[in-house]
Design a protein around this motif. Structure first.
Motif, short mmCIF file in Angstrom:
data_model
loop_
_atom_site.label_atom_id
_atom_site.label_comp_id
_atom_site.label_asym_id
_atom_site.label_seq_id
_atom_site.Cartn_x
_atom_site.Cartn_y
_atom_site.Cartn_z
N ARG A 93 18.21 -10.07 -25.74
CA ARG A 93 18.59 -11.02 -24.68
C ARG A 93 20.11 -11.04 -24.50
O ARG A 93 20.61 -11.03 -23.37
N LEU A 94 20.85 -11.07 -25.60
CA LEU A 94 22.31 -11.09 -25.51
C LEU A 94 22.85 -9.80 -24.88
O LEU A 94 23.75 -9.85 -24.04
N PHE A 95 22.29 -8.68 -25.30
CA PHE A 95 22.71 -7.39 -24.73
C PHE A 95 22.45 -7.35 -23.23
O PHE A 95 23.32 -6.96 -22.45
N ASN A 96 21.28 -7.81 -22.81
CA ASN A 96 20.95 -7.82 -21.38
C ASN A 96 21.88 -8.75 -20.61
O ASN A 96 22.27 -8.43 -19.48
N ARG A 97 22.25 -9.86 -21.21
CA ARG A 97 23.17 -10.79 -20.54
C ARG A 97 24.54 -10.14 -20.37
O ARG A 97 25.17 -10.25 -19.32
N ILE A 98 25.01 -9.46 -21.41
CA ILE A 98 26.29 -8.76 -21.32
C ILE A 98 26.25 -7.72 -20.20
O ILE A 98 27.19 -7.61 -19.41
N LEU A 99 25.16 -6.97 -20.13
CA LEU A 99 25.02 -5.96 -19.07
C LEU A 99 25.03 -6.60 -17.69
O LEU A 99 25.65 -6.07 -16.76
N GLU A 100 24.36 -7.73 -17.55
CA GLU A 100 24.33 -8.43 -16.25
C GLU A 100 25.72 -8.90 -15.85
O GLU A 100 26.16 -8.66 -14.72
N VAL A 101 26.42 -9.56 -16.76
CA VAL A 101 27.76 -10.09 -16.47
C VAL A 101 28.72 -8.95 -16.14
O VAL A 101 29.54 -9.06 -15.22
N ALA A 102 28.61 -7.83 -16.85
CA ALA A 102 29.50 -6.68 -16.63
C ALA A 102 29.03 -5.80 -15.47
O ALA A 102 29.68 -4.82 -15.14
N GLU A 103 27.90 -6.18 -14.86
CA GLU A 103 27.30 -5.41 -13.77
C GLU A 103 27.04 -3.97 -14.19
O GLU A 103 27.36 -3.02 -13.47
N LEU A 104 26.46 -3.82 -15.38
CA LEU A 104 26.17 -2.49 -15.94
C LEU A 104 24.69 -2.35 -16.30
O LEU A 104 24.34 -1.52 -17.13
N LYS A 105 23.84 -3.13 -15.65
CA LYS A 105 22.42 -3.11 -15.99
C LYS A 105 21.78 -1.75 -15.76
O LYS A 105 20.83 -1.37 -16.43
N THR A 106 22.31 -0.98 -14.82
CA THR A 106 21.79 0.37 -14.57
C THR A 106 22.93 1.38 -14.70
O THR A 106 24.10 1.06 -14.50
N ASN A 107 22.55 2.62 -15.05
CA ASN A 107 23.56 3.67 -15.17
C ASN A 107 23.79 4.32 -13.81
O ASN A 107 23.20 3.91 -12.80
#
Length: 171
Positions: A93-107
């Motif tokens: 969950r924390l990793f996914n939140r970091i990806l969302e905030v950094a706008e890096l959810k997809t490559n």
């Protein structure tokens, strides 16, 4: 950053305890990591990248600063959570939140990043940025050359290999 510098599977991180880690700070810095159980038959020790030593020390200092002095039998990540499935879900969950905030959810290809992407990055970086042979890398990552060829070599482009292709062996 710990995962990208250790080649570990997420299932290894879930159960990783301090007793599984040996810090080596000689001429070459590395962690020697030996989880008790492995997903595959390749349950040999894993040698980390040098950066993992400082990252691991930072993790220990973080625990100490939060009144959680570590013992060899404590888990490295979320040591107070006994339910390791819940601990892994928390990490996810924390990793996914970091990806969302950094706008890096997809490559760049549009594929979704997951915790497993960290292992993929770890192995891919070695294929692209080093001269390590595939057998050595496979053994260290506790996988096979076949799996590297199937899942990781797609990250290597012809421009990544120019120096290797044009190099001459010193005799």
């Amino acid at each position: 950053t710990f995962n990208v510098n250790t080649f570990l599977r997420i299932s290894d991180i879930k159960e990783l305890k301090h007793r599984h880690i040996e810090v080596n700070e000689g001429k070459v810095k590395y962690l020697l990591i030996q989880p008790e159980v492995s997903k595959t038959k390749y349950n040999s020790p894993v040698t980390s990248m040098p950066e993992a030593v400082e990252i691991y020390k930072d993790i220990i200092e973080y625990h100490k600063s939060h009144d959680n002095p570590h013992s060899k039998n404590d888990y490295v990540f979320f040591p107070k959570i006994e339910n390791r499935t819940f601990a892994l879900d928390t990490i996810r969950r924390l990793f996914n939140r970091i990806l969302e905030v950094a706008e890096l959810k997809t490559n760049a290809s549009g594929d979704e990043r997951t915790l497993y992407s960290l292992r993929h990055s770890s192995i891919s970086f070695r294929l692209i940025r080093s001269d390590v042979d595939m057998l050595t890398l496979a053994k260290n990552a506790r996988t096979s050359v076949e799996m590297l060829e199937r899942f990781y070599t797609s990250a290597v482009t012809s421009s990544d290999t120019v120096k290797k292709i044009q190099s001459n062996r010193k005799e």
